[in-house]
Design a protein around this motif. Structure first.
Motif: not given
Length: 223
Positions: A108-118, A147-152, A174-183
């Motif tokens: 779960v990253t804020m990097s784009t798909r191009a970097l994720v796939d690499r 925002h929790p959306e990425p982790y949800l 990142g920790v704010a996002s994960a915590l907000a998602a309840g993880i």
């Protein structure tokens, strides 16, 4: 042994040591347009949605569109990383154990798909197997970290209840996002120190950690 239902990893600064590449690219962009750039400025962009970061540059006077800024920064980071896989200490070993024990894993990253796939391909080559069951890229989210959306989204793709999963992060957003998602969230400081964020379990490193340690983190968070 009881294992976590799933593990969701951040990428930059958590699984790979790419933060120096991001910071160098951002510093070059600021210098090109004569914008003063400090260590605090660099830290403020760690882990945030790339388009939020682009808008921060625009507000400081960069005369480019947000998409152009993101494309430039991502391209420079990909070029800087080249064919290397700068895995953070313990990252490959923990991923290998999770795959061997059948624990679902998401990136779960804020990097784009191009970097994720690499990076996914590089980890697959190093492990000899697919490293992730699902991946969430920043350019596929309407609202990025904190925002929790990425982790949800990551938990949904894995088909698990966020409350039964563990997230591993290195940034404040990142920790704010994960915590907000309840993880249950483990913070492993790198470019910034997330060790004192309320609700975050602090690990100084992933080195030597096991899936059993991740399960123990859930029990600690619930205690």
């Amino acid at each position: 042994m009881i294992l976590p239902a799933a593990v969701l990893f951040d990428m930059d600064g958590t699984l790979i040591d790419s933060e120096p590449s991001w910071m160098a690219a951002e510093a070059r962009l600021a210098a090109e347009f004569d914008i003063p750039w400090t260590a605090d400025d660099a830290e403020s962009l760690v882990g945030i949605d790339l388009w939020d970061g682009a808008r921060a540059f625009i507000a400081r006077g960069v005369p480019l569109e947000a998409d152009a800024i993101v494309e430039r920064l991502v391209g420079e980071v990909i070029a800087d990383l080249g064919d290397t896989l700068p895995a953070r200490p313990g990252a490959l070993e923990l991923l290998r154990q999770l795959r061997e024990q059948g624990v679902p894993v998401a990136l779960v990253t804020m990097s784009t798909r191009a970097l994720v796939d690499r990076i996914e391909a590089a980890f697959a080559a190093a492990l000899g197997t697919a490293p992730f069951d699902a991946t969430v890229a920043g350019d596929e989210c309407e609202r990025g970290k904190p925002h929790p959306e990425p982790y949800l989204r990551g938990a949904s793709l894995l088909g698990v209840d966020p409350a039964d999963a563990v997230a591993i992060e290195d940034s404040f957003t990142g920790v704010a996002s994960a915590l907000a998602a309840g993880i249950t969230t483990i913070g492993v400081p790198h470019a910034v120190d997330v060790s004192r964020v309320p609700g975050v379990i602090h690990w100084p490193t992933l080195a030597g950690r096991t899936p059993a340690d991740l399960a123990a983190a859930i029990r600690e968070a619930r205690a």
